[in-house]
Scaffold this motif. Structure first.
Motif, PDB file in Angstrom:
ATOM      1  N   GLN A 117      13.016   5.368  -5.997  1.00 21.09           N
ATOM      2  CA  GLN A 117      12.297   5.194  -7.255  1.00 21.09           C
ATOM      3  C   GLN A 117      11.436   3.932  -7.215  1.00 21.09           C
ATOM      4  N   ARG A 118      11.963   2.886  -6.568  1.00 25.87           N
ATOM      5  CA  ARG A 118      11.218   1.641  -6.440  1.00 25.87           C
ATOM      6  C   ARG A 118       9.960   1.869  -5.604  1.00 25.87           C
ATOM      7  N   LEU A 119      10.109   2.630  -4.501  1.00 27.49           N
ATOM      8  CA  LEU A 119       8.954   2.953  -3.663  1.00 27.49           C
ATOM      9  C   LEU A 119       7.924   3.737  -4.461  1.00 27.49           C
ATOM     10  N   GLN A 120       8.425   4.691  -5.257  1.00 28.20           N
ATOM     11  CA  GLN A 120       7.479   5.497  -6.033  1.00 28.20           C
ATOM     12  C   GLN A 120       6.734   4.663  -7.070  1.00 28.20           C
ATOM     13  N   MET A 121       7.433   3.705  -7.682  1.00 30.57           N
ATOM     14  CA  MET A 121       6.756   2.821  -8.630  1.00 30.57           C
ATOM     15  C   MET A 121       5.725   1.955  -7.901  1.00 30.57           C
ATOM     16  N   ARG A 122       6.134   1.449  -6.736  1.00 33.10           N
ATOM     17  CA  ARG A 122       5.220   0.601  -5.974  1.00 33.10           C
ATOM     18  C   ARG A 122       3.970   1.378  -5.577  1.00 33.10           C
ATOM     19  N   ARG A 123       4.158   2.683  -5.331  1.00 34.03           N
ATOM     20  CA  ARG A 123       3.009   3.493  -4.918  1.00 34.03           C
ATOM     21  C   ARG A 123       2.029   3.739  -6.055  1.00 34.03           C
ATOM     22  N   LEU A 168       0.832  -1.214   0.000  1.00 33.76           N
ATOM     23  CA  LEU A 168       0.000   0.000   0.000  1.00 33.76           C
ATOM     24  C   LEU A 168       0.861   1.256   0.000  1.00 33.76           C
ATOM     25  N   GLY A 169       2.181   1.083  -0.044  1.00 33.63           N
ATOM     26  CA  GLY A 169       3.064   2.228  -0.243  1.00 33.63           C
ATOM     27  C   GLY A 169       3.755   2.750   1.001  1.00 33.63           C
ATOM     28  N   ALA A 170       3.815   1.930   2.063  1.00 39.34           N
ATOM     29  CA  ALA A 170       4.499   2.395   3.261  1.00 39.34           C
ATOM     30  C   ALA A 170       6.007   2.403   3.025  1.00 39.34           C
ATOM     31  N   ARG A 218       1.176   8.589   1.747  1.00 38.93           N
ATOM     32  CA  ARG A 218       1.564   9.402   0.599  1.00 38.93           C
ATOM     33  C   ARG A 218       1.539  10.891   0.916  1.00 38.93           C
ATOM     34  N   GLY A 219       1.239  11.214   2.174  1.00 34.15           N
ATOM     35  CA  GLY A 219       1.268  12.607   2.595  1.00 34.15           C
ATOM     36  C   GLY A 219       0.073  13.418   2.136  1.00 34.15           C
ATOM     37  N   ASN A 220      -1.071  12.758   1.883  1.00 35.54           N
ATOM     38  CA  ASN A 220      -2.276  13.505   1.493  1.00 35.54           C
ATOM     39  C   ASN A 220      -2.804  14.370   2.631  1.00 35.54           C
ATOM     40  N   LYS A 221      -3.468  15.438   2.278  1.00 35.38           N
ATOM     41  CA  LYS A 221      -4.104  16.269   3.308  1.00 35.38           C
ATOM     42  C   LYS A 221      -5.272  15.501   3.913  1.00 35.38           C
ATOM     43  N   GLU A 222      -5.460  15.671   5.240  1.00 35.39           N
ATOM     44  CA  GLU A 222      -6.487  14.891   5.928  1.00 35.39           C
ATOM     45  C   GLU A 222      -7.895  15.216   5.412  1.00 35.39           C
TER      46      GLU A 222
END
Lengths: 231, 370
Positions: free
Chosen positions: B77-83, A137-139, B110-114
């Motif tokens: 970059q791997r994390l960003q692709m996974r996201r 899920l991107g953690a 992903r740091g979205n606003k609440e």
């Protein structure tokens, strides 16, 4: 026998009247044990999480050593910290022997292995699939660390409480590096020891009751936490 | 034909667990917006392949390109692709918190606003029909509800690639069809690229544009569902896609697209007529689906090209249907409704005629896949 009963009755009177000496010793004990527990937790939680996630040579051996240190006798820790902090010792410059700071250091040495080891085993109780789901899920690495602590929160809290309980009830470290100085480094256990020596049964029993009561509270909370384990 | 750009491209992918090779040299390209079903028996390597695509695991060898760029071994970059992807497990893995927190976690990471998270979570829970469940403890949900939360949790991230690992394997039929409908509508509305693993052929047929059959770590056939289900390329695939009757034989005559296959080794063995271009002399398997075989009383005069007299050797009911085994020189399994079973008096020892059309027979060259 009557003497003991009278002592007990007087002890209860001391408690309900919030006797200044009793309150002072109890507050100091909680302050010192609380500080050492807090600092030990600040070390144990991140370190335990790191050890849990990292694969390295000797990981099993390290965990074994940490677990062995659960059973470290308090007087051994007392001796070790005494040597460390004594004037001729490597940390003698600090000049903190026979101060509350020294007691905090000693108790940290005593309880960090318990908190660390039990945190690691608490975290290993979290299912691998769950962490993989979080990764999917991107953690990020640190987000995963926070999640695993949260998932294991009851077991982790139990680890911290157990460490706190040990700090609260130990005598060796407090006596050897604190010195049991009246109004300064005297904790409940030390006060009970001294009061018993002097024949001041009332004070000893009153403090004993408080200590037992705290143990009871911790044990009840621990039990509650253990029942809340995720299914 | 111009194909849309490939979203995921796998080249010569091999994966080992210890000495065991679970994926053996796979090549696969999945286009943007495509729904691809990976079908195959349990243990074929479907889950491993999905985990590798989701970048949870590093393959032992081979290359993966995501959105036409090679995937790095580690790092940001791997994390960003996974996201940009989401994987839904066979067994929903919910976190020990409220339904809301479960669905919101990916957005928070992903740091979205609440405020935006609140809106998105609310809307996705409505989509999956769980809008009143926000405050519920996720661990108290039923299996179907939990899988819908898992689906919502993945979908709220609006992934470009959605990976589904047997998403309905543990669910009851009602929950299954609900999840299937959801997946179908998402595939249509959002043009999400989807890869789903399933051992349920009909689910693959229902949901996917294209199907790949993974057997024993090898991708043995890919194609649209008609190709795979009607014209399996090998005996293994045929068996897996429900062609229970696989009869060994040899083509003895061929005319106007109809092949005559002689069964067994006996010189005057029974022959089967099949629509096939296989040349005379070839060793083949003639495959027939049990639902394409009709059974009739022994007195029946048939107009079917293939009509065999035989004896019933066994009857077993499965749901509303009966599986009837017939010996007519070779063994056949037919699926008949329970009513017909009773009307025809189908029981062990009964004499029957088994009919099937030449178009119902699919002929595969024997050992062609080796």
């Amino acid at each position: 026998m009557t003497e003991i009963w009278q002592g007990l009755i007087r002890a209860v009177q001391l408690l309900v009247s919030f006797d200044a000496e009793v309150v002072e010793i109890a507050a100091r004990t909680l302050r010192i044990a609380g500080t050492s527990s807090l600092l030990a937790a600040i070390i144990s939680l991140p370190l335990g999480t790191l050890i849990h996630f990292r694969q390295f040579r000797g990981k099993g051996a390290l965990i074994n050593i940490v677990q062995t240190l659960y059973f470290l006798p308090t007087v051994i820790v007392g001796l070790f910290v005494f040597v460390l902090l004594s004037r001729a010792g490597p940390l003698g410059e600090l000049g903190i022997l026979f101060t509350p700071q020294a007691m905090v250091v000693g108790q940290m040495v005593l309880i960090t292995p318990i908190m660390l080891g039990m945190t690691i085993s608490a975290l290993s109780g979290v299912r691998k699939e769950l962490l993989e789901t979080a990764t999917s899920l991107g953690a990020s690495g640190s987000q995963l660390g926070l999640l695993v602590l949260r998932e294991a929160r009851y077991a982790v809290l139990a680890a911290l409480l157990l460490g706190f309980g040990r700090a609260l009830s130990e005598l060796g470290v407090a006596m050897m590096v604190g010195g049991n100085i009246d109004g300064y480094t005297r904790m409940m256990t030390g006060a009970i020891w001294l009061a018993t020596q002097r024949g001041d049964l009332e004070l000893a029993l009153a403090l004993g009751i408080i200590l037992l009561f705290l143990a009871l509270v911790i044990s009840i909370v621990l039990n509650r936490l253990q029942q809340r384990r995720p299914q | 034909m111009s194909r849309p750009p490939s979203m995921i491209r796998i080249t010569a992918l091999t994966h080992r667990y210890g000495d065991r090779e679970v994926l053996k040299g796979l090549d696969l390209s999945i286009s943007r917006g495509e729904t691809f079903a990976l079908i195959g028996p349990t243990g074929a390597g479907k889950t491993t392949l999905l985990r590798i695509i989701d970048l949870l695991e590093m393959p032992s060898s081979g290359e993966i390109c995501f959105d036409d760029r090679p995937v790095p071994g580690s790092g940001k970059q791997r994390l960003q692709m996974r996201r940009r992807m989401s994987l839904i497990h066979q067994k929903p893995q919910l976190f020990d918190s409220s339904v809301y927190d479960n669905v919101a976690c990916g957005l928070r990471w992903r740091g979205n606003k609440e405020t935006e998270t609140v809106r998105k979570v609310g809307s996705i829970l409505e989509t999956v029909g769980l809008d009143r469940y926000e405050g519920r403890d996720a661990r108290t949900l039923s299996g179907g509800e939990a899988q819908r939360v898992a689906l919502a949790r993945a979908l709220v991230l609006e992934p470009e690639v959605l990976l589904l690992d047997e998403p309905t394997a543990n669910l009851d039929p009602v929950s299954t069809s609900r999840i299937e409908r959801l997946i179908r509508s998402i595939a249509r509305q959002r043009s999400t690229t989807m890869i789903m693993a399933t051992h349920d052929m009909s689910q693959g047929q229902y949901l996917a544009d294209r199907i790949g059959v993974l057997i024993d770590g090898r991708l043995v056939q890919t194609g649209n569902s008609t190709e795979v289900f009607r014209s399996p390329r090998s005996e293994e695939v045929a068996g897996f896609v429900g062609m229970e009757n696989i009869i060994e034989g040899k083509v003895v005559a061929s005319a106007e697209g109809i092949a005559t296959v002689k069964t067994g080794s006996d010189p005057d063995g029974t022959t089967i007529q099949a629509v096939s271009d296989q040349p005379v002399g070839r060793e083949v398997h003639a495959c027939v689906r049990p639902e394409d075989i009709t059974l009739a009383p022994a007195t029946h005069r048939s107009s079917a090209r293939n009509s065999f007299r035989g004896t019933v050797t066994g009857v077993a009911s499965s749901g509303p249907l009966s599986r009837v085994e017939v010996d007519c020189g070779f063994a056949l399994v037919a699926l008949v409704t329970r009513l017909s079973t009773e009307e025809l008096g189908l029981e062990e020892g009964a004499a029957v005629v088994a009919d099937f059309k030449a178009t119902a027979v699919h002929v595969i060259e024997r050992s062609a896949h080796r």
